[in-house]
Design a protein around this motif. Structure first.
Motif, PDB file in Angstrom:
ATOM      1  N   ARG A 154     -65.598  80.919  47.591  1.00 41.12           N
ATOM      2  CA  ARG A 154     -64.999  80.250  46.440  1.00 41.12           C
ATOM      3  C   ARG A 154     -63.479  80.397  46.456  1.00 41.12           C
ATOM      4  O   ARG A 154     -62.760  79.499  46.027  1.00 41.12           O
ATOM      5  N   LEU A 155     -62.989  81.531  46.970  1.00 45.14           N
ATOM      6  CA  LEU A 155     -61.540  81.704  47.085  1.00 45.14           C
ATOM      7  C   LEU A 155     -60.951  80.689  48.068  1.00 45.14           C
ATOM      8  O   LEU A 155     -59.871  80.130  47.830  1.00 45.14           O
ATOM      9  N   GLU A 156     -61.665  80.445  49.162  1.00 42.36           N
ATOM     10  CA  GLU A 156     -61.203  79.413  50.103  1.00 42.36           C
ATOM     11  C   GLU A 156     -61.040  78.077  49.389  1.00 42.36           C
ATOM     12  O   GLU A 156     -60.074  77.339  49.622  1.00 42.36           O
ATOM     13  N   ILE A 157     -61.988  77.777  48.534  1.00 45.93           N
ATOM     14  CA  ILE A 157     -61.937  76.494  47.827  1.00 45.93           C
ATOM     15  C   ILE A 157     -60.788  76.493  46.815  1.00 45.93           C
ATOM     16  O   ILE A 157     -60.061  75.498  46.689  1.00 45.93           O
ATOM     17  N   ALA A 158     -60.575  77.628  46.127  1.00 46.87           N
ATOM     18  CA  ALA A 158     -59.459  77.707  45.176  1.00 46.87           C
ATOM     19  C   ALA A 158     -58.127  77.466  45.888  1.00 46.87           C
ATOM     20  O   ALA A 158     -57.243  76.767  45.375  1.00 46.87           O
TER      21      ALA A 158
END
Ligand code: ADP
Ligand code: MG
Length: 250
Positions: A154-158
């Motif tokens: 999810r951090l990659e997506i953020a």
């Protein structure tokens, strides 16, 4: 908004892409599926400018980006995540998102990084918004390395969202996630779609793919072997044979 035309790429004789053509329409979520080694990640690397194709063309929003540098492709509004995550492990979760958020602030992002704080406060606020969007606001100050696997996805997506993409390319965002995390990931991508952002999704979890995508492209050995609705594609004998390695009659 994205057109890939007859793209070829070989690595020292290993044919990774052999005449791939596809389009992504504004607001669309296109699924790109295919067995391991079929060329999905290589295709993302060509589109985002990491690899230059041997032949063929990539245009994004009317601009030929075939030979463009990754940074200029990002500036046009194309962001991506990586199958093998590329987080800054020793930085905090917030800092991981501030880095791309600074790029979208006016003025010199390098100047901001080295201490002139003009854009820094705005980038901070934007990064926090992106973290809230993916559900990581409560771990903003934690070191990225110490996040659970699903949180790292999810951090990659953020980080990608902090670049204000018009097209977001996701490379296996649900890989390695537990069943409840997969549902969370599907819902997150649903929220990205609801913002009007186009998505190109490489994913093996067919339930996630079927629920998010109205159109699929299937790669096998670097070639597009089928395009169509999820129902059309999953009933296609060539697709079944590519996945199971035998003709459907067998
Ligand atoms: P997928 O993402 O569909 O699993 P990849 O795009 O990673 O497939 O790989 C497609 C083919 O290209 C594979 O045969 C892979 O081994 C090869 N390949 C990918 N990247 C490289 C590289 N940097 N050097 C050599 N071969 C590569
Ligand atoms: Mg891959």
């Amino acid at each position: 908004m994205l057109t890939v035309s007859d793209v070829h790429l070989s690595f020292r004789g290993v044919r990774a892409l052999a005449g791939v053509s596809l389009t992504v329409e504004p607001g669309e979520t296109l699924g790109i599926i295919g067995p391991n080694g079929s060329g999905k990640s290589t295709l993302f690397n060509v589109i985002s400018g990491i690899y230059k194709p041997d032949r063929g063309r990539v245009t994004f929003l009317g601009t030929d980006v075939t030979a463009a540098e990754p940074r200029s492709i990002v500036s046009l509004g194309l962001a991506r995540t990586y199958q093998n995550k590329r987080l800054f492990g020793s930085l905090t979760v917030l800092e991981n998102v501030v880095v791309p958020a600074l790029r979208t602030q006016a003025g010199s992002w390098l100047g901001d990084i080295v201490g002139r704080s003009a854009g820094r406060a705005a980038a901070d606020a934007k990064a926090r918004d992106c973290l809230a969007f993916v559900g990581l606001h409560d771990v903003a100050d934690v070191q990225a390395n110490s996040l659970a696997y699903g949180q790292q996805n999810r951090l990659e997506i953020a980080r990608a969202l902090a670049l204000d993409p018009k097209l977001l390319m996701l490379d296996e965002p649900a890989a390695g996630l537990s069943p409840p995390e997969r549902i969370e990931m599907r819902d997150l991508i649903e929220r990205v779609k609801a913002r009007g952002t186009a998505v190109a999704l490489v994913e093996h979890d067919m339930r996630v793919v079927m629920q998010l995508c109205s159109r699929l492209v299937v790669l096998d050995h670097g070639e597009v072997i089928a395009t169509g609705s999820p129902a059309e594609v999953t009933a296609n004998p060539d697709v079944i044979a590519a996945y199971f390695g035998v003709p459907v009659d067998d």
